[in-house]
Every structure is written in C-alpha cells, then in structure tokens.
Motif scaffolding. Structure first.
Motif, PDB file in Angstrom:
ATOM      1  N   THR A 170       0.836  -1.202   0.000  1.00 31.53           N
ATOM      2  CA  THR A 170       0.000   0.000   0.000  1.00 31.53           C
ATOM      3  C   THR A 170       0.868   1.247   0.000  1.00 31.53           C
ATOM      4  O   THR A 170       0.602   2.216  -0.729  1.00 31.53           O
ATOM      5  CB  THR A 170      -0.926  -0.003   1.231  1.00 31.53           C
ATOM      6  OG1 THR A 170      -1.803  -1.124   1.153  1.00 31.53           O
ATOM      7  CG2 THR A 170      -1.750   1.271   1.302  1.00 31.53           C
ATOM      8  N   ILE A 174       0.925   4.198  -2.771  1.00 35.01           N
ATOM      9  CA  ILE A 174       0.644   5.595  -2.431  1.00 35.01           C
ATOM     10  C   ILE A 174       1.671   6.527  -3.064  1.00 35.01           C
ATOM     11  O   ILE A 174       1.334   7.609  -3.574  1.00 35.01           O
ATOM     12  CB  ILE A 174       0.624   5.773  -0.897  1.00 35.01           C
ATOM     13  CG1 ILE A 174      -0.616   5.108  -0.297  1.00 35.01           C
ATOM     14  CG2 ILE A 174       0.676   7.258  -0.509  1.00 35.01           C
ATOM     15  CD1 ILE A 174      -0.614   5.054   1.223  1.00 35.01           C
ATOM     16  N   TRP A 249      -4.549   9.195   1.560  1.00 36.45           N
ATOM     17  CA  TRP A 249      -4.944   7.780   1.618  1.00 36.45           C
ATOM     18  C   TRP A 249      -5.928   7.544   2.756  1.00 36.45           C
ATOM     19  O   TRP A 249      -6.963   6.880   2.579  1.00 36.45           O
ATOM     20  CB  TRP A 249      -3.701   6.906   1.823  1.00 36.45           C
ATOM     21  CG  TRP A 249      -4.033   5.463   2.112  1.00 36.45           C
ATOM     22  CD1 TRP A 249      -4.301   4.488   1.198  1.00 36.45           C
ATOM     23  CD2 TRP A 249      -4.187   4.859   3.404  1.00 36.45           C
ATOM     24  NE1 TRP A 249      -4.591   3.305   1.840  1.00 36.45           N
ATOM     25  CE2 TRP A 249      -4.528   3.506   3.191  1.00 36.45           C
ATOM     26  CE3 TRP A 249      -4.054   5.325   4.709  1.00 36.45           C
ATOM     27  CZ2 TRP A 249      -4.752   2.613   4.245  1.00 36.45           C
ATOM     28  CZ3 TRP A 249      -4.268   4.440   5.757  1.00 36.45           C
ATOM     29  CH2 TRP A 249      -4.616   3.100   5.529  1.00 36.45           C
ATOM     30  N   GLN A 253      -9.833   6.314   2.341  1.00 43.72           N
ATOM     31  CA  GLN A 253     -10.307   5.089   2.980  1.00 43.72           C
ATOM     32  C   GLN A 253     -11.444   5.374   3.954  1.00 43.72           C
ATOM     33  O   GLN A 253     -12.383   4.583   4.086  1.00 43.72           O
ATOM     34  CB  GLN A 253      -9.151   4.386   3.690  1.00 43.72           C
ATOM     35  CG  GLN A 253      -8.061   3.872   2.769  1.00 43.72           C
ATOM     36  CD  GLN A 253      -8.579   2.868   1.757  1.00 43.72           C
ATOM     37  OE1 GLN A 253      -9.394   1.994   2.085  1.00 43.72           O
ATOM     38  NE2 GLN A 253      -8.124   2.998   0.521  1.00 43.72           N
TER      39      GLN A 253
END
Length: 582
Positions: A170, A174, A249, A253
């Motif tokens: 992840t 990013i 991020w 989310q």
C-alpha cells in the motif's frame, strides 16, 4: 477595524454547504501533558488539506466513551508521543526506556483494538505505528541498537535518512510515480524524518513490515489481511506536500468506510450458513465477544451483519438420535435468543428479517445440515417446519437415505425414493431444498424434482478450485435457469487447492459465479464455525469488508443488496408462497 458581519459569514457557509458535501471525520488521538490534551498542528492541518474533518480524541478508557467516539468518526489517526509502557506486552522496563505517558497508553490501545474490530481505516504515526502493533499482537522494542542514528536534531520537516519500501505494498502504491519516491540499486526508497528509539520489533499476526531502514529497523507496517491499516515510523505531518499522500490515503479510505456504513444502514445483510451451534457444548456466551466462536452478537454488530442462518449440523456418524440432537440445538438457539431478546430475535420469513432490522435487532434463522436428522420419517419434515427451519441440506460428507453426497459412493445413483418424497414434502411446506454437499447426480435429480427453486447455501466454483463440493459452470447455469442461488462459501479448501485463501479469492469466486449465473443468483454463505473463514473475512466482525470489496469493484447499491441476501430471500419467499400445506 472593519465591521465583521457574522450573519453574512454564516449565510455564505450555508450557500456552499450543498456543493461541499460531507467530509470524512478523522479522529486524532491527543497527546497529554500538564493537564492538557493537545495535538501538534501538523496533524490536523494535513487532515484538512487531504479533505478530511479533524476531531480531537482525548485520552479516556471509558468503554461507553470509546464506543460512542468510534460511532462518530470514519477513520483514526494515531499520533506520536512518549514511549509505550512495556508492561502492556508483558515485559519489564529496560534502563534505556524513555518516559511513558500513562494517561494515553490504555485508552489508545483500547481505541485501536476497537477500531480494528470495526475494520475502520487507521493511520499510525511514530508512536502510532507502535500502538498499532502492540494493540494487535505485535511487539515493540524498548530501545533499538543500530548503526544508523534514528533521532537527529534537524528540523522536523527535513528528511534525515531513507527507508526501503516493498514493491506492491500500500505504501508503495501511495508513492509510486512521486518524485519523492526513487529507485536506487533495485530498491525503492523514501527520504523520511524518523526520530525514535522505540520501534516495532514484531508486527504481529495482523501486519507485515513494508518499509525498513538500511539497518533493518521496521519503519512501516500495513495490514496483511487486505484491511485499510497502515503505520509509519516517520512524521509525514511535518513534511508538507511530501507527507500529504498518506493523509489523502486515510481520508479516501475513511470516505469508503463511511459509504460502507451508510449502505449497511438500509441493506439487509444475510449469511446463509454458519455452524456456530457446534460450539454450544463449550458453554459459549453469544452475548460477548467470545474468542472461541466466529459469530456472536458483538462480531455481528461490528461487521454489520443483520442475520445468519444457524444450522443443526448432523455428523455422518452419530451414536445418539440425530432427530433429538437437532431439536436440542434448536432449543439452545431459542434459549440464547430469549436471553438477549432486546438485541436478538428468531425469524422465519424475509418480512420478519426486515422488521427486526428496523427494530435494531439481529436475526437468527434455523437450518438443518444433513437430512439424517429426519431419521427416515417424512413426517419429521413437518415437525422441523413447525420449529421454524427454512432449509434442509439434504446430505453432508457421505451418502444418507435421501441422496448421494459429493464425497459419497453413489449408493442411490442420485436422489433416493425417500429423498424424492422429502423434497415433495419440503415443497408443500415452503422449505428450501439445499444441495450443497450433494453429488452432481443428486443435484440434477433434485433440480428436476423440486417444484420451487433450489439453493446451494455454501458452495463455490469448481472452475477456480477443482473440488467435488464445488459447482461446475454447467451446474451453476442449470441452477440459475431454475431460479436458484449459489452462495459463495469461505471454506479455504473450496476457494484454493492449497487452502491459502484470502478475501480476494472469495471475490474471484463470487465474480466468476456472477459471470456464469448473473447477478440475481449469487450470495454469501460463510460456513463460519464450520472451518469457514479466510484472511480478510475471518469472522463475522470482518463482513463489512465484503461490502467494501463490492464497492471497490463498483457494484451498484441495488446489486449489493441482491448479493447480500436479496437473491436468497427471493427464493425463500417463492418457496413460502408456494406452500400447499399450511
């Protein structure tokens, strides 16, 4: 000074209200000192810059306060600060341990665990990454011995060393494409501004390390279970535009998390097969978060699961009366419901499920897994119908007197004459015929014999995992042609031949079934507590992640409702409407 017109300022805010929309609320754990709960400005300013609404969370270990706080936020930001008390991981303090903040430790560890139980997005920074690890089974080193200096006197916006980032993580995704992210000797590196002497020594069972300093010290962890949880040892709140992607991020989310929660508010979520009653002899407490079972009231609440069909599973070899055993299971379920009647109810119809959801109660429906419970007497179908059973799985892992099993020896060559009589009686009484576990010949026989659509309450796709318990594409098409449904199951061995299945494998099976059968003939039957459960969908508390995956794949709200129980309940209603014996 010019006159300030407060009314005009308020009016202008309302003028922009509709176009702005609701920003996700990011709870920020507060530092504590000198009788003051506070947070460095970089944290809340980066949250705002990323499109979120910051909300300060003071340290408080009161359960009702923590739960109410989590009800009001969409994401959690764990901030930096003093060392964590090693007693929380069963260690005595070493001489080089720094100062601890007793006011913060327990509240933040509890907050992190509770947020993780809800599958809430979490970003941990510095102390925050350590809090994540300690709260979820990892270990924090009280002091690191290393060749690289991790605490320097430079301004906090200045990068003081680099970290190597794992490809495909992840964190990698990013920053991929960013000028901040560079390739050196086949290693992808980020310049960072870490300053610490405690560090994550072991990420624990729920995280994996995704960035390390050149000396091997862990500098970033993320969920190993496809959950939105990420921790970094450095301070992106001090790095301006270079640190902003991490906050973006988190807010993205959090927005998705909020969308999932709102969708669950008006979607009826049904798991069509769980085996939790097998654990009743252990004295489980359904009203608490009992670690011995995968489905209980707290986990259903955390995962936003409205209803489950609990089955009386009848083992192939049983010395006692299978009929009495099934009745004993249903007695115990009724006792559990009676003990938690303000939160739980038995349901027999789709309408009752919706009524219970509107009243804020979870629902249990009853099923039988293995027609041996009938003990060769078709009148026992009437008995179990009166008890509220909604389906009977005709067989399990072995032939019985109704039909041949997928793991049997073709005793009858399909459905037996008694099995045909049972199917007819089930049709008369409005019970669904469940063909999970049946052989292909039994499947096609039952499909031909039944006047109403049949179901496979917990089966997956044989095209993706060659197991006789799974349905072939031809079976799926035949099932759909007759109006039936296939409920994808989470038993690892039915998702992958090596049994190393994750939520992504479950989604692959679901989407294969949709491609073959159409969106109106699929659903989810977890087989929780019957060895069902995979990484990312390990128990009922994680089922909102199923919805998250559906949204990421851009399914409509209508389609998500159909997958989450609408298709199965359509068949249930058809069967109940076709009853000829009241």
């Amino acid at each position: 000074m010019n006159q300030f017109n407060l009314a005009a300022q308020c009016a202008s805010l309302y003028d922009r209200f509709e176009s702005c929309g609701r920003r996700p609320v990011i709870g920020i754990s507060a530092n504590y000192g000198e009788l003051t709960a506070k947070v460095a400005e970089g944290y809340y300013k980066q949250v705002i810059a990323a499109g979120g609404t910051p909300l300060l969370i003071p340290p408080c270990a009161d359960a009702s306060v923590l739960l109410s706080t989590l009800d009001g936020i969409d994401g959690l930001l764990l901030t930096g600060g003093a060392d964590l008390n090693p007693l929380f991981q069963g260690e005595q303090p070493q001489p080089r341990l720094g100062g601890i903040n007793a006011e913060r430790d327990l509240p933040e560890l509890l907050l992190t665990r509770l947020a993780a139980n809800r599958q809430m997005p979490i970003l941990g920074i510095c102390r925050g990454i350590q809090t994540m690890a300690m709260a979820l089974g990892g270990r924090v080193a009280q002091h690191i011995d290393t060749s690289i200096k991790h605490s320097q006197d430079a301004d906090r916006h200045v990068a003081t060393h680099t970290v190597n980032v794992g490809q495909g993580s992840t964190l990698y995704n990013i920053y991929s494409g960013s000028e901040f992210f560079t390739l050196h000797s086949s290693l992808f590196t980020l310049p960072v501004n870490s300053f610490h002497h405690q560090a994550v020594a072991d990420p624990g069972p729920h995280f994996c390390a995704v960035a390390t300093a050149p000396d091997g010290i862990i500098e970033a962890i993320e969920s190993s279970e496809h959950k939105p949880m990420l921790g970094v040892q450095w301070h992106p709140e001090c790095m301006g535009a270079d640190g902003l992607p991490l906050f973006q991020w988190l807010t993205e989310q959090a927005q998705l998390y909020r969308q999932v929660q709102r969708l669950h508010d008006h979607t009826l979520t049904l798991d069509t097969h769980c085996d939790t009653p097998m654990f009743f002899p252990q004295g489980i407490d359904f009203g608490t978060r009992d670690s011995r079972i995968l489905v209980d009231l707290p986990k259903m609440t955390e995962g936003r699961l409205d209803a489950t069909i609990m089955v009386a599973y009848i083992p192939q070899k049983m010395e006692e009366s299978a009929f009495d055993y099934a009745n004993g299971i249903f007695d115990q379920i009724e006792n559990i419901v009676a003990s938690h009647q303000s939160h739980l109810a038995l349901a027999r119809t789709p309408a009752e499920l919706w009524q219970h959801k509107a009243a804020g109660r979870k629902s249990i429906m009853l099923g039988i897994e293995n027609g041996k419970a009938l003990q060769g007497d078709v009148q026992n179908v009437n008995h179990f119908a009166r008890r509220g059973v909604v389906y009977i799985t005709l067989c399990h892992n072995g032939d019985n007197d109704l039909c041949d099993s997928a793991k049997g020896s073709a005793t009858h060559g399909g459905v037996s004459p008694f099995g045909a009589e049972v199917i007819g009686r089930m049709n008369e009484l409005g019970l669904m015929v469940d063909l999970s576990h049946a052989s292909e010949k039994s499947f096609y026989d039952a499909l031909s014999l039944s006047r109403t659509p049949i179901v496979c309450s917990h089966s997956s796709a044989r095209a993706l995992c060659d197991h006789p318990r799974n349905l072939t594409d031809e079976q799926m098409r035949a099932l759909a042609d007759k109006g039936g449904v296939c409920q994808i199951t989470l038993y690892p061995g039915f998702l992958r031949t090596d049994e190393k299945a994750t939520i992504l494998d479950a989604m692959q099976h679901l989407e294969h079934a949709i491609q073959v059968m159409g969106i109106d003939h699929v659903g989810l039957g977890t087989d929780f507590d019957g060895d069902g459960g995979v990484s990312g969908l390990a128990d009922a508390s994680e089922l909102s992640l199923f919805t998250r995956q559906l949204l990421l794949r851009r399914y409509s709200e209508h389609d998500i409702q159909m997958i989450w129980g609408g298709n199965f309940l359509r068949v249930m209603q058809q069967c109940q409407d076709a009853r000829t014996t009241k």
